[in-house]
Scaffold this motif. Structure first.
Motif, short mmCIF file in Angstrom:
data_model
loop_
_atom_site.label_atom_id
_atom_site.label_comp_id
_atom_site.label_asym_id
_atom_site.label_seq_id
_atom_site.Cartn_x
_atom_site.Cartn_y
_atom_site.Cartn_z
N THR A 17 -59.19 -52.51 -0.67
CA THR A 17 -59.15 -53.51 -1.75
C THR A 17 -57.87 -53.41 -2.56
N SER B 110 -54.22 -56.00 1.84
CA SER B 110 -55.44 -56.73 1.45
C SER B 110 -55.14 -57.76 0.37
N GLN B 111 -54.21 -57.42 -0.53
CA GLN B 111 -53.84 -58.40 -1.56
C GLN B 111 -53.16 -59.61 -0.92
N GLN C 107 -53.63 -60.71 2.11
CA GLN C 107 -54.63 -61.52 2.79
C GLN C 107 -55.42 -62.37 1.79
N ALA C 108 -55.75 -61.77 0.65
CA ALA C 108 -56.51 -62.53 -0.35
C ALA C 108 -55.68 -63.69 -0.91
N ALA C 109 -54.39 -63.45 -1.15
CA ALA C 109 -53.58 -64.47 -1.82
C ALA C 109 -53.07 -65.54 -0.85
N ASP D 284 -54.68 -64.79 -10.72
CA ASP D 284 -54.81 -65.01 -9.28
C ASP D 284 -53.53 -65.57 -8.68
#
Lengths: 296, 193
Positions: free
Chosen positions: B11, B16-17, B19-21, B190
């Motif tokens: 996380t 991972s950041q 992929q999230a963004a 975000d």
């Protein structure tokens, strides 16, 4: 015909001759340009480093303004602006939640109706009309330089071939030019590094100028204000890097076509280039069996 | 590996950041090296693009830091050659953008990126004020931030002679809308890319 028009910031200042030649050529082709009301900067190379949402908001506000003005298509002559607006449209196309979020940010409704077109895509529709209007055939060897953002990435631009594009070659052939085969059609000129990393620009743009010269092009033809300014304004740094004095001019596609159509060079902004636009004697006319009749 | 440790790593890692963004899955990269082979500035990078991606795949704080401190992320021109040729369709320029933003936010950016950072700040300052780029204002802002006061002065006067520099800004009408957009998006946690 009328079409929406997003000039972007450079066409109103450092690339003024691009706007002048776009307007002159479109007028000659009876294509009316409707400038997007109260358009704003697309965020260029900076907004997306600070915030993806800011970049998306800046880009989408222009598309939303175009929608509000009842436009279906927007001509975007700057390759970077074109790429940014097209990318925003693509990002929001399958994402209604994000579309709503961005609409809230910009305070305008946005449906995604407006299509974004680059200058080559629009002119390609008029290729026959352009060919029919030629007054002074542009009989020169030309290096068609597409750069990066007109053709990459393919899913954003939805245009031509990414490695060996043809649309500019076809347009110039239609006015009598001879596009050369060369190695740098889609190489990068150094893009937005002009101010901060001039050394990188001199190196990358130097390769492009050197290859065009080596293959005897009379001019490099571009469709992007960043490419033009790196190859033209940064010529002293390029020549220093190459340790040679190259005077090959860098024309916008709209200027080359405009000259062929007999539009006044002043109206096309040729006097604004830093590398003087001096073309050699035109190449001799090639007589083929097909146009024997015309060439008695 | 211990399951909870693995989850914690996933996380917080840059991968991972990212992929999230952006939706980009860095584990899809199988290190063919095509990106670096076609990169016009690979020869000047301390970490070629394929190595940046490889280091991020480990999801280790140490390698993440190494990437954020590299000069390579500031040399990417976003020419999209790597992305276009990637057999796994990895949008490396988007990854680089994200990394630049993080490097600035965490104050880890490479010392030689100072001018580029100053340029972005000056550029956005100008767009935030006028809605469009005001080149003279932006360049003055850049010069003051970097101390490169004399660079390109001769070029500037030539551009002015050729009618290619506006002495005054051309602002948009709805400046309030732009101000609101800047305020909302620059404060949005975000909003990172």
């Amino acid at each position: 015909m009328r079409i929406g028009y997003y000039p972007g910031c450079s066409l109103k200042s450092s690339a003024r001759e691009y706007e002048e030649s776009v307007r002159a050529l479109c007028a000659a082709l009876d294509l009316e340009l409707v400038e997007i009301p109260d358009w704003n900067c697309c965020g260029a190379s900076s907004a997306h480093v600070m915030s993806a949402d800011l970049a998306l908001g800046l880009r989408t506000r222009n598309l939303a303004q175009a929608e509000a003005a009842g436009l279906d298509e927007v001509l975007t002559p700057c390759a970077a602006c074109f790429s940014h607006l097209a990318e925003a449209r693509m990002e929001l196309a399958d994402n209604p939640n994000k579309r709503q979020e961005v609409a809230d940010f910009i305070g305008l409704p946005y449906s995604g109706r407006v299509r974004v077109l680059n200058v080559l895509a629009v002119l390609d529709r008029y290729r026959d009309r352009i060919a029919a209007k030629v007054k002074n055939p542009f009989r020169y060897k030309v290096a068609c330089y597409y750069g990066c953002l007109l053709v990459r990435p393919p899913e954003v631009v939805q245009f031509d071939r990414p490695e060996n594009p043809q649309s500019m070659d076809r347009l110039l052939e239609a006015v009598g030019a001879k596009p050369i085969p060369w190695a740098c059609k889609t190489e990068c000129c150094g893009a937005s590094f002009s101010v901060t990393r001039t050394d990188v620009v001199a190196n990358l743009s130097g390769r492009i100028v050197a290859d065009a010269v080596k293959r005897n092009a009379a001019a490099i033809v571009v469709a992007c204000p960043m490419c033009q300014s790196n190859l033209d304004l940064r010529r002293p740094e390029i020549n220093q890097q190459l340790e040679q004095e190259h005077g090959i001019p860098v024309l916008y596609i709209t200027q080359a076509l405009g000259l062929a159509l007999g539009i006044d060079p002043q109206q096309l902004g040729l006097q604004r280039h830093l590398v003087p636009v001096e073309l050699p004697e035109p190449e001799p006319e090639v007589v083929t069996a097909d146009d024997d009749d015309d060439d008695d | 590996m211990n399951r909870s440790l693995e989850n914690a790593k996933k996380t917080t890692s840059l991968a991972s950041q990212i992929q999230a963004a952006t939706g980009i899955a860095l584990h899809h990269c199988y290190q063919c090296g095509k990106c670096a082979a076609g990169c016009p500035v690979a020869d000047t990078m301390d970490l070629p693009s394929c190595q940046v991606l490889r280091l991020l795949q480990y999801e280790s704080p140490e390698f993440d830091r190494q990437v954020l401190q590299s000069e390579a992320i500031w040399l990417c021109l976003s020419c999209e050659t790597c992305h276009t040729r990637c057999p796994q369709d990895i949008g490396t320029p988007k990854v680089m953008n994200f990394l630049r933003g993080e490097a600035m936010r965490l104050r880890l950016a490479h010392p030689r990126s100072k001018d580029t950072q100053a340029f972005h700040h000056a550029f956005l300052g100008s767009v935030g004020r006028h809605g469009r780029l005001y080149e003279i204002g932006m360049l003055m802002g850049y010069k003051l931030r970097t101390g490169h006061l004399l660079k390109d002065m001769a070029l500037g006067s030539k551009l002015h002679e050729k009618g290619k520099l506006n002495l005054l800004p051309h602002a948009i009408e709805d400046k309030a809308a732009l101000k609101r957009l800047f305020k909302q998006t620059l404060n949005n946690p975000d909003s990172k890319e």
